[in-house]
Motif scaffolding. Structure first.
Motif, PDB file in Angstrom:
ATOM      1  N   GLY A  42       0.647  -1.375   0.114  1.00 51.73           N
ATOM      2  CA  GLY A  42      -0.243   0.334   0.354  1.00 51.73           C
ATOM      3  C   GLY A  42       0.845   1.120  -0.077  1.00 51.73           C
ATOM      4  N   GLN A  43       1.983   1.322   0.220  1.00 51.35           N
ATOM      5  CA  GLN A  43       3.003   2.382   0.028  1.00 51.35           C
ATOM      6  C   GLN A  43       2.884   3.242  -1.128  1.00 51.35           C
ATOM      7  N   GLY A  44       2.461   4.838  -0.910  1.00 45.03           N
ATOM      8  CA  GLY A  44       2.400   5.212  -2.029  1.00 45.03           C
ATOM      9  C   GLY A  44       0.990   5.573  -2.460  1.00 45.03           C
ATOM     10  N   LYS A  45       0.091   4.478  -2.776  1.00 47.55           N
ATOM     11  CA  LYS A  45      -0.659   4.351  -2.344  1.00 47.55           C
ATOM     12  C   LYS A  45      -1.857   5.668  -1.703  1.00 47.55           C
ATOM     13  N   ILE A  46      -3.100   6.327  -2.346  1.00 40.97           N
ATOM     14  CA  ILE A  46      -4.076   6.833  -1.277  1.00 40.97           C
ATOM     15  C   ILE A  46      -4.731   6.845  -0.324  1.00 40.97           C
ATOM     16  N   VAL A  47      -4.783   7.295   0.947  1.00 35.06           N
ATOM     17  CA  VAL A  47      -5.587   7.181   1.627  1.00 35.06           C
ATOM     18  C   VAL A  47      -6.799   7.402   2.091  1.00 35.06           C
ATOM     19  N   ASP A  48      -7.266   7.520   1.083  1.00 26.97           N
ATOM     20  CA  ASP A  48      -9.135   8.746   1.117  1.00 26.97           C
ATOM     21  C   ASP A  48      -9.646   6.371   0.737  1.00 26.97           C
ATOM     22  N   ASN A  49     -10.459   6.202   1.194  1.00 26.49           N
ATOM     23  CA  ASN A  49     -11.486   4.937   1.193  1.00 26.49           C
ATOM     24  C   ASN A  49     -10.203   3.575   0.868  1.00 26.49           C
ATOM     25  N   ASN A  50      -9.171   3.780   1.508  1.00 24.50           N
ATOM     26  CA  ASN A  50      -8.085   2.537   1.371  1.00 24.50           C
ATOM     27  C   ASN A  50      -7.838   2.610   2.574  1.00 24.50           C
ATOM     28  N   ALA A  51      -8.186   3.104   4.001  1.00 20.97           N
ATOM     29  CA  ALA A  51      -7.891   2.571   4.971  1.00 20.97           C
ATOM     30  C   ALA A  51      -8.523   0.799   5.957  1.00 20.97           C
ATOM     31  N   GLU A  52      -7.927  -0.015   6.551  1.00 24.07           N
ATOM     32  CA  GLU A  52      -8.662  -0.888   7.101  1.00 24.07           C
ATOM     33  C   GLU A  52      -8.727  -1.236   8.302  1.00 24.07           C
ATOM     34  N   SER A  53      -7.349  -0.421   9.023  1.00 27.99           N
ATOM     35  CA  SER A  53      -7.197  -0.125  10.502  1.00 27.99           C
ATOM     36  C   SER A  53      -6.538   1.154  10.685  1.00 27.99           C
ATOM     37  N   TYR A  54      -7.050   1.654  12.086  1.00 25.99           N
ATOM     38  CA  TYR A  54      -6.117   2.560  12.785  1.00 25.99           C
ATOM     39  C   TYR A  54      -5.822   2.609  14.210  1.00 25.99           C
ATOM     40  N   PHE A  55      -4.480   3.847  14.588  1.00 23.39           N
ATOM     41  CA  PHE A  55      -4.303   3.089  15.709  1.00 23.39           C
ATOM     42  C   PHE A  55      -4.544   5.021  16.238  1.00 23.39           C
ATOM     43  N   ASN A  56      -5.076   5.096  17.558  1.00 23.74           N
ATOM     44  CA  ASN A  56      -5.341   6.389  18.402  1.00 23.74           C
ATOM     45  C   ASN A  56      -4.168   6.601  19.604  1.00 23.74           C
ATOM     46  N   ARG A  57      -2.732   7.088  18.893  1.00 18.16           N
ATOM     47  CA  ARG A  57      -2.060   7.307  20.223  1.00 18.16           C
ATOM     48  C   ARG A  57      -2.026   8.555  20.956  1.00 18.16           C
ATOM     49  N   ASP A  58      -3.976   9.139  20.505  1.00 18.96           N
ATOM     50  CA  ASP A  58      -3.503  10.746  21.623  1.00 18.96           C
ATOM     51  C   ASP A  58      -4.080  10.280  22.515  1.00 18.96           C
ATOM     52  N   ASN A  59      -4.175  11.836  23.384  1.00 14.73           N
ATOM     53  CA  ASN A  59      -5.136  11.066  24.214  1.00 14.73           C
ATOM     54  C   ASN A  59      -6.587  12.404  24.361  1.00 14.73           C
ATOM     55  N   VAL A  60      -6.582  12.222  22.952  1.00 15.88           N
ATOM     56  CA  VAL A  60      -8.525  12.503  23.179  1.00 15.88           C
ATOM     57  C   VAL A  60      -9.140  11.650  22.066  1.00 15.88           C
ATOM     58  N   THR A  61     -10.335  12.352  21.967  1.00 18.53           N
ATOM     59  CA  THR A  61     -11.244  10.640  20.562  1.00 18.53           C
ATOM     60  C   THR A  61     -10.593  11.499  19.619  1.00 18.53           C
ATOM     61  N   TRP A  62     -10.422  10.771  18.517  1.00 19.97           N
ATOM     62  CA  TRP A  62     -10.459  10.946  16.924  1.00 19.97           C
ATOM     63  C   TRP A  62     -11.571  10.589  16.377  1.00 19.97           C
ATOM     64  N   TYR A  63     -12.738  11.128  15.407  1.00 19.00           N
ATOM     65  CA  TYR A  63     -13.919  11.240  14.431  1.00 19.00           C
ATOM     66  C   TYR A  63     -13.075  10.879  13.181  1.00 19.00           C
ATOM     67  N   VAL A  64     -13.482   9.829  12.257  1.00 19.99           N
ATOM     68  CA  VAL A  64     -13.896   9.632  11.000  1.00 19.99           C
ATOM     69  C   VAL A  64     -14.706   9.267  10.223  1.00 19.99           C
ATOM     70  N   TYR A  65     -14.790   9.897   8.874  1.00 15.97           N
ATOM     71  CA  TYR A  65     -15.897  10.312   8.481  1.00 15.97           C
ATOM     72  C   TYR A  65     -15.826   9.850   7.047  1.00 15.97           C
ATOM     73  N   THR A  66     -16.780   9.420   6.530  1.00 10.68           N
ATOM     74  CA  THR A  66     -16.848   8.334   5.035  1.00 10.68           C
ATOM     75  C   THR A  66     -16.572   9.612   3.992  1.00 10.68           C
ATOM     76  N   ASN A  67     -16.906  10.787   3.939  1.00  4.88           N
ATOM     77  CA  ASN A  67     -17.293  11.639   3.344  1.00  4.88           C
ATOM     78  C   ASN A  67     -15.921  12.684   3.589  1.00  4.88           C
ATOM     79  N   SER A  68     -15.555  13.862   2.880  1.00  5.80           N
ATOM     80  CA  SER A  68     -14.547  14.234   2.694  1.00  5.80           C
ATOM     81  C   SER A  68     -15.298  15.689   3.556  1.00  5.80           C
ATOM     82  N   TYR A  69     -14.359  16.150   4.537  1.00  2.68           N
ATOM     83  CA  TYR A  69     -14.940  17.314   5.294  1.00  2.68           C
ATOM     84  C   TYR A  69     -16.126  17.029   6.389  1.00  2.68           C
ATOM     85  N   ALA A  70     -15.398  16.417   7.078  1.00  2.00           N
ATOM     86  CA  ALA A  70     -16.689  15.567   7.720  1.00  2.00           C
ATOM     87  C   ALA A  70     -18.756  14.904   7.752  1.00  2.00           C
TER      88      ALA A  70
END
Length: 137
Positions: free
Chosen positions: A77-105
């Motif tokens: 997947g290196q070099g491929k566009i992230v949009d509509n290509n991610a299968e997993s995640y890691f939130n290494r932050d101390n706050v909640t992250w939000y994900v959306y199926t379209n651009s601009y939330a």
């Protein structure tokens, strides 16, 4: 006589080792840098395949258009566009992250709690197009 000298040497070595460990523990943490291929504290990553396998990229800031980003680390997947290509995640932050199926939330909203990693559900697998953190700063 030899035992006393050996004990002093060991005591000194242990004391110096403890001082060295303390110096390492108090070292300043590395600064997070957006999209540098290192998942630092306060960052969020998206990975090409499930279970954090394949290439990934790290985000320090919101991304309204993941179509402008590519997976940057070595692996499938290196070099491929992230949009509509991610299968997993890691939130290494101390706050909640939000994900959306379209651009601009837009589209379906999901949220990833602080310090959580996992695979996207069927609603989000290969469907995430924008991400936002919950940091009020």
């Amino acid at each position: 006589m030899k035992n006393t000298g050996l004990r002093r040497t060991l005591s000194t070595a242990v004391a110096l080792g403890a001082l060295g460990a303390g110096a390492l523990a108090t070292a300043a943490p590395a600064s997070a840098a957006n999209k540098d291929g290192y998942l630092d504290y306060h960052e969020f990553s998206l990975t090409y395949y499930a279970s954090q396998t394949g290439s990934w990229t790290d985000f320090l800031y919101d991304e309204a258009l993941l179509s402008n980003d590519t997976f940057i680390t070595p692996g499938d997947g290196q070099g491929k566009i992230v949009d509509n290509n991610a299968e997993s995640y890691f939130n290494r932050d101390n706050v909640t992250w939000y994900v959306y199926t379209n651009s601009y939330a837009g589209g379906i909203e999901g949220w990833i709690p602080a310090e959580h990693l996992g695979n996207f559900s069927t609603n989000f697998k290969n469907q995430v197009s924008s991400i936002y953190d919950n940091d009020a700063n």
